[in-house]
Scaffold this motif. Structure first.
Motif, PDB file in Angstrom:
ATOM      1  N   SER A 273       0.832  -1.115   0.140  1.00  0.00           N
ATOM      2  CA  SER A 273      -0.011  -0.038   0.181  1.00  0.00           C
ATOM      3  C   SER A 273       0.805   1.293  -0.104  1.00  0.00           C
ATOM      4  O   SER A 273       2.084   1.311   0.177  1.00  0.00           O
ATOM      5  CB  SER A 273      -0.703   0.009   1.285  1.00  0.00           C
ATOM      6  N   VAL A 274       0.132   2.359  -0.374  1.00  0.00           N
ATOM      7  CA  VAL A 274       1.135   3.614  -0.240  1.00  0.00           C
ATOM      8  C   VAL A 274       1.694   3.741   0.999  1.00  0.00           C
ATOM      9  O   VAL A 274       2.840   4.206   1.388  1.00  0.00           O
ATOM     10  CB  VAL A 274       0.249   4.831  -0.663  1.00  0.00           C
ATOM     11  N   GLU A 275       0.913   3.707   2.259  1.00  0.00           N
ATOM     12  CA  GLU A 275       1.376   3.673   3.620  1.00  0.00           C
ATOM     13  C   GLU A 275       2.640   2.834   3.957  1.00  0.00           C
ATOM     14  O   GLU A 275       3.647   3.173   4.576  1.00  0.00           O
ATOM     15  CB  GLU A 275       0.290   3.492   4.514  1.00  0.00           C
ATOM     16  N   GLU A 276       2.554   1.422   3.651  1.00  0.00           N
ATOM     17  CA  GLU A 276       3.647   0.221   3.774  1.00  0.00           C
ATOM     18  C   GLU A 276       4.720   1.105   2.836  1.00  0.00           C
ATOM     19  O   GLU A 276       5.937   0.862   3.289  1.00  0.00           O
ATOM     20  CB  GLU A 276       3.082  -0.968   3.212  1.00  0.00           C
ATOM     21  N   HIS A 277       4.655   1.522   1.536  1.00  0.00           N
ATOM     22  CA  HIS A 277       5.747   2.098   0.886  1.00  0.00           C
ATOM     23  C   HIS A 277       6.725   3.097   1.465  1.00  0.00           C
ATOM     24  O   HIS A 277       7.698   3.284   1.556  1.00  0.00           O
ATOM     25  CB  HIS A 277       5.343   2.251  -0.377  1.00  0.00           C
ATOM     26  N   LYS A 278       5.860   4.013   2.303  1.00  0.00           N
ATOM     27  CA  LYS A 278       6.284   5.148   2.803  1.00  0.00           C
ATOM     28  C   LYS A 278       7.158   4.613   4.055  1.00  0.00           C
ATOM     29  O   LYS A 278       8.374   5.215   4.266  1.00  0.00           O
ATOM     30  CB  LYS A 278       5.298   6.125   3.450  1.00  0.00           C
ATOM     31  N   GLU A 279       6.690   3.641   4.915  1.00  0.00           N
ATOM     32  CA  GLU A 279       7.382   2.758   6.004  1.00  0.00           C
ATOM     33  C   GLU A 279       8.778   2.564   5.381  1.00  0.00           C
ATOM     34  O   GLU A 279       9.933   2.545   5.893  1.00  0.00           O
ATOM     35  CB  GLU A 279       6.703   1.871   6.539  1.00  0.00           C
ATOM     36  N   VAL A 280       8.665   1.626   4.368  1.00  0.00           N
ATOM     37  CA  VAL A 280       9.931   1.065   3.439  1.00  0.00           C
ATOM     38  C   VAL A 280      10.808   2.108   2.985  1.00  0.00           C
ATOM     39  O   VAL A 280      11.907   2.005   3.372  1.00  0.00           O
ATOM     40  CB  VAL A 280       9.363   0.275   2.340  1.00  0.00           C
ATOM     41  N   MET A 281      10.297   3.192   2.512  1.00  0.00           N
ATOM     42  CA  MET A 281      11.412   4.311   2.214  1.00  0.00           C
ATOM     43  C   MET A 281      12.001   5.033   3.263  1.00  0.00           C
ATOM     44  O   MET A 281      13.196   5.212   3.190  1.00  0.00           O
ATOM     45  CB  MET A 281      10.493   5.425   1.043  1.00  0.00           C
ATOM     46  N   LYS A 282      11.257   5.150   4.168  1.00  0.00           N
ATOM     47  CA  LYS A 282      12.008   5.689   5.689  1.00  0.00           C
ATOM     48  C   LYS A 282      13.114   4.935   6.026  1.00  0.00           C
ATOM     49  O   LYS A 282      14.107   5.400   6.480  1.00  0.00           O
ATOM     50  CB  LYS A 282      10.887   6.059   6.612  1.00  0.00           C
ATOM     51  N   TYR A 283      12.798   3.572   5.875  1.00  0.00           N
ATOM     52  CA  TYR A 283      13.762   2.782   6.449  1.00  0.00           C
ATOM     53  C   TYR A 283      14.874   2.516   5.539  1.00  0.00           C
ATOM     54  O   TYR A 283      16.160   2.728   5.945  1.00  0.00           O
ATOM     55  CB  TYR A 283      13.286   1.311   6.756  1.00  0.00           C
ATOM     56  N   ILE A 284      14.690   2.565   4.332  1.00  0.00           N
ATOM     57  CA  ILE A 284      15.924   2.709   3.257  1.00  0.00           C
ATOM     58  C   ILE A 284      16.585   3.816   3.339  1.00  0.00           C
ATOM     59  O   ILE A 284      18.043   3.638   3.359  1.00  0.00           O
ATOM     60  CB  ILE A 284      15.046   2.484   1.994  1.00  0.00           C
ATOM     61  N   ALA A 285      16.078   4.819   3.410  1.00  0.00           N
ATOM     62  CA  ALA A 285      16.851   6.189   3.535  1.00  0.00           C
ATOM     63  C   ALA A 285      17.921   6.130   4.809  1.00  0.00           C
ATOM     64  O   ALA A 285      19.046   6.492   4.677  1.00  0.00           O
ATOM     65  CB  ALA A 285      15.923   7.379   3.735  1.00  0.00           C
ATOM     66  N   GLU A 286      17.401   5.486   5.972  1.00  0.00           N
ATOM     67  CA  GLU A 286      18.191   5.472   7.109  1.00  0.00           C
ATOM     68  C   GLU A 286      19.407   4.251   6.786  1.00  0.00           C
ATOM     69  O   GLU A 286      20.749   4.560   7.201  1.00  0.00           O
ATOM     70  CB  GLU A 286      17.285   5.009   8.203  1.00  0.00           C
ATOM     71  N   VAL A 287      19.090   3.182   6.215  1.00  0.00           N
ATOM     72  CA  VAL A 287      19.997   2.114   5.913  1.00  0.00           C
ATOM     73  C   VAL A 287      21.214   2.674   5.005  1.00  0.00           C
ATOM     74  O   VAL A 287      22.153   2.238   5.515  1.00  0.00           O
ATOM     75  CB  VAL A 287      19.186   0.722   5.456  1.00  0.00           C
ATOM     76  N   THR A 288      20.841   3.376   4.224  1.00  0.00           N
ATOM     77  CA  THR A 288      21.660   3.952   3.165  1.00  0.00           C
ATOM     78  C   THR A 288      22.918   4.543   3.893  1.00  0.00           C
ATOM     79  O   THR A 288      24.122   4.356   3.557  1.00  0.00           O
ATOM     80  CB  THR A 288      21.005   4.793   2.081  1.00  0.00           C
ATOM     81  N   LYS A 289      22.306   5.600   4.783  1.00  0.00           N
ATOM     82  CA  LYS A 289      23.619   6.412   5.327  1.00  0.00           C
ATOM     83  C   LYS A 289      24.325   5.596   6.409  1.00  0.00           C
ATOM     84  O   LYS A 289      25.451   5.878   6.664  1.00  0.00           O
ATOM     85  CB  LYS A 289      22.931   7.657   6.163  1.00  0.00           C
ATOM     86  N   GLN A 290      23.817   4.468   6.878  1.00  0.00           N
ATOM     87  CA  GLN A 290      24.376   3.843   8.042  1.00  0.00           C
ATOM     88  C   GLN A 290      25.801   3.190   7.399  1.00  0.00           C
ATOM     89  O   GLN A 290      26.552   2.839   8.412  1.00  0.00           O
ATOM     90  CB  GLN A 290      23.662   2.559   8.489  1.00  0.00           C
ATOM     91  N   GLN A 291      25.902   2.898   6.254  1.00  0.00           N
ATOM     92  CA  GLN A 291      27.058   2.074   5.847  1.00  0.00           C
ATOM     93  C   GLN A 291      27.794   2.993   4.805  1.00  0.00           C
ATOM     94  O   GLN A 291      28.854   2.358   3.907  1.00  0.00           O
ATOM     95  CB  GLN A 291      26.717   0.804   5.089  1.00  0.00           C
ATOM     96  N   ASN A 292      27.627   4.326   4.683  1.00  0.00           N
ATOM     97  CA  ASN A 292      28.486   5.201   3.694  1.00  0.00           C
ATOM     98  C   ASN A 292      28.662   4.631   2.271  1.00  0.00           C
ATOM     99  O   ASN A 292      29.553   4.555   1.588  1.00  0.00           O
ATOM    100  CB  ASN A 292      29.920   5.095   4.278  1.00  0.00           C
ATOM    101  N   VAL A 293      27.424   4.181   1.814  1.00  0.00           N
ATOM    102  CA  VAL A 293      27.407   4.071   0.286  1.00  0.00           C
ATOM    103  C   VAL A 293      27.668   5.273  -0.463  1.00  0.00           C
ATOM    104  O   VAL A 293      27.319   6.322  -0.377  1.00  0.00           O
ATOM    105  CB  VAL A 293      25.970   3.442   0.062  1.00  0.00           C
ATOM    106  N   PRO A 294      28.737   5.182  -1.666  1.00  0.00           N
ATOM    107  CA  PRO A 294      29.090   6.403  -2.238  1.00  0.00           C
ATOM    108  C   PRO A 294      28.071   7.046  -2.870  1.00  0.00           C
ATOM    109  O   PRO A 294      27.030   6.563  -3.419  1.00  0.00           O
ATOM    110  CB  PRO A 294      29.771   5.586  -3.571  1.00  0.00           C
ATOM    111  N   GLY A 295      27.792   8.473  -2.548  1.00  0.00           N
ATOM    112  CA  GLY A 295      26.919   9.161  -3.192  1.00  0.00           C
ATOM    113  C   GLY A 295      25.259   8.865  -2.628  1.00  0.00           C
ATOM    114  O   GLY A 295      24.358   9.202  -2.955  1.00  0.00           O
ATOM    115  N   ASN A 296      25.495   7.832  -1.499  1.00  0.00           N
ATOM    116  CA  ASN A 296      24.106   7.521  -0.856  1.00  0.00           C
ATOM    117  C   ASN A 296      23.291   6.917  -2.050  1.00  0.00           C
ATOM    118  O   ASN A 296      22.031   7.378  -1.939  1.00  0.00           O
ATOM    119  CB  ASN A 296      23.291   8.718  -0.049  1.00  0.00           C
TER     120      ASN A 296
END
Length: 411
Positions: A273-296
């Motif tokens: 659902s759109v609400e579930e997707h929003k929850e996923v996106m918030k988590y993905i944004a957090e995980v990306t910064k946790q590991q220093n992916v180039p250019g995030n």
């Protein structure tokens, strides 16, 4: 004209599957019976610059920075002959390259090396002459190509096939080392090489790290990825394992919404659902910064796999619901905006090849166990056509000795 919104914190990459050039693949017949799979652009023709501009508009107005398409070698002759045009390249070569707003979005590609064309070996010299030189000329040196930290981004779909094609791990590593050094001749500081991987097993990751890959990303997730809990359960243990390597190896998080293979398999499974997707996106944004992916970098899989069941393009599923989530979560843009779709006249220009008046009749499968079981008539055919549909929409075959029964059921 597109009005891009861009994030200062992320490089958002959208995977694009170039299958929608009618007459060259299973086509829109596989998805046209289902409203949810129908793109808001209509049953568009790839290879038209105007079609590419619509895709660009819908992406950049919701925070997508680049798209990644699949690169297929034209045939096994690519080993020892100059390449003229890759396979399934209409969207990229005929559409995007000539589109008016192509400078508003970057592009990169995934070497889709899963097919039969890469079953035999080629030498490093053949790779340099017929594959690498083509990539450099047509893609890496194009100013629209995605470059992160002054390094072009390359994704290899099947690492095991890459190793096999190059003749073993030692030769594959030589090819990786060559790419990293040769690209510097064109003003770059190196190249980012990412392998496709969805299992995240430590032993596999260790092999890829030793081979010389920078990181891994996933083309698409399975049916259970509609649930936000899937991503928590997938990334947390994987990140802990990768830290034990004590290297700079990383995961580029992949956003998914499930895998509803309704078009190819005629079986419906849930999508976020759109609400579930929003929850996923918030988590993905957090995980990306946790590991220093180039250019995030954040990867989306995918824009238009309408048949395979993991599409994010605005469609009958929930309109621009997913797209508006990216705009808000990744870009922090909550301003009121217009989500524009083609007019009837515009659709007539980009939707020519598919005759939607001949949409096939297929079960909507909106609920389970609703197909009636009472047969009111039947017809038997001997030595007839068996209309079975395989995993990827492969049609049935003529039967020599089979009795085929067609039942007419009460509705």
């Amino acid at each position: 004209e597109p009005k891009p919104v861009k994030s200062k914190d992320y490089n958002v990459i959208m995977s694009v599957c170039s299958l929608w050039h009618e007459g060259t693949h299973y086509g829109w017949d596989a998805v046209s019976p289902y409203d949810e799979c129908t793109p808001l652009m209509g049953y568009y023709d790839e290879g038209i610059p105007e079609s590419a501009d619509w895709e660009t508009k819908m992406m950049v107005e919701h925070g997508i920075d680049a798209f990644q398409y699949c690169w297929f070698a034209p045939s096994s002759s690519a080993y020892d002959n100059p390449i003229k045009t890759p396979k399934l390249a209409w969207s990229q070569h005929d559409g995007y390259f000539y589109s008016e707003y192509s400078d508003m979005i970057k592009f990169c590609f995934m070497w889709e090396n899963a097919g039969w064309a890469w079953a035999k070996e080629m030498s490093l010299e053949q790779f340099k002459t017929y594959i690498w030189d083509y990539w450099v000329e047509w893609y890496f040196t194009d100013p629209r190509y995605l470059v992160v930290d002054n390094k072009p981004v390359l994704h290899i779909y099947k690492p095991e096939n890459f190793v096999k094609t190059m003749g073993g791990e030692a030769e594959a590593k030589k090819a990786m080392d060559f790419m990293r050094e040769d690209i510097k001749n064109y003003g770059f500081d190196g190249i980012i090489i990412l392998f496709q991987e969805s299992g995240y097993k430590l032993e596999t990751v260790r092999e890829y790290d030793a081979l010389g890959a920078d990181g891994i990303m996933t083309y698409a997730w399975g049916a259970d990825s509609y649930d936000p809990a899937f991503f928590t359960g997938k990334y947390k243990p994987a990140l802990s394992s990768i830290k034990s390597l004590k290297t700079d190896f990383y995961i580029v998080p992949t956003v998914g919404t499930g895998r509803n293979i309704l078009g190819w398999n005629n079986v419906r499974t849930p999508l976020s659902s759109v609400e579930e997707h929003k929850e996923v996106m918030k988590y993905i944004a957090e995980v990306t910064k946790q590991q220093n992916v180039p250019g995030n970098m954040i990867y989306f899989g995918t824009w238009n796999e309408f048949g395979e069941g993991h599409w994010l393009a605005p469609s009958g599923l929930n309109g621009f619901g997913y797209a508006d989530v990216w705009r808000e979560v990744i870009n922090g843009n909550t301003t009121v905006h217009d989500d524009v779709t083609p007019t009837i006249n515009q659709m007539e220009r980009i939707c020519n090849l598919y005759n939607d008046a001949r949409t096939p009749i297929r079960s909507q499968l909106k609920e389970k166990n609703v197909i009636p079981t009472k047969t009111i008539d039947s017809f038997d055919f001997l030595n007839g056509y068996v209309p079975e549909i395989g995993t990827y929409g492969v049609p049935g075959q003529w039967s020599k000795d089979r009795l085929v029964t067609c039942e007419v059921q009460e509705t």
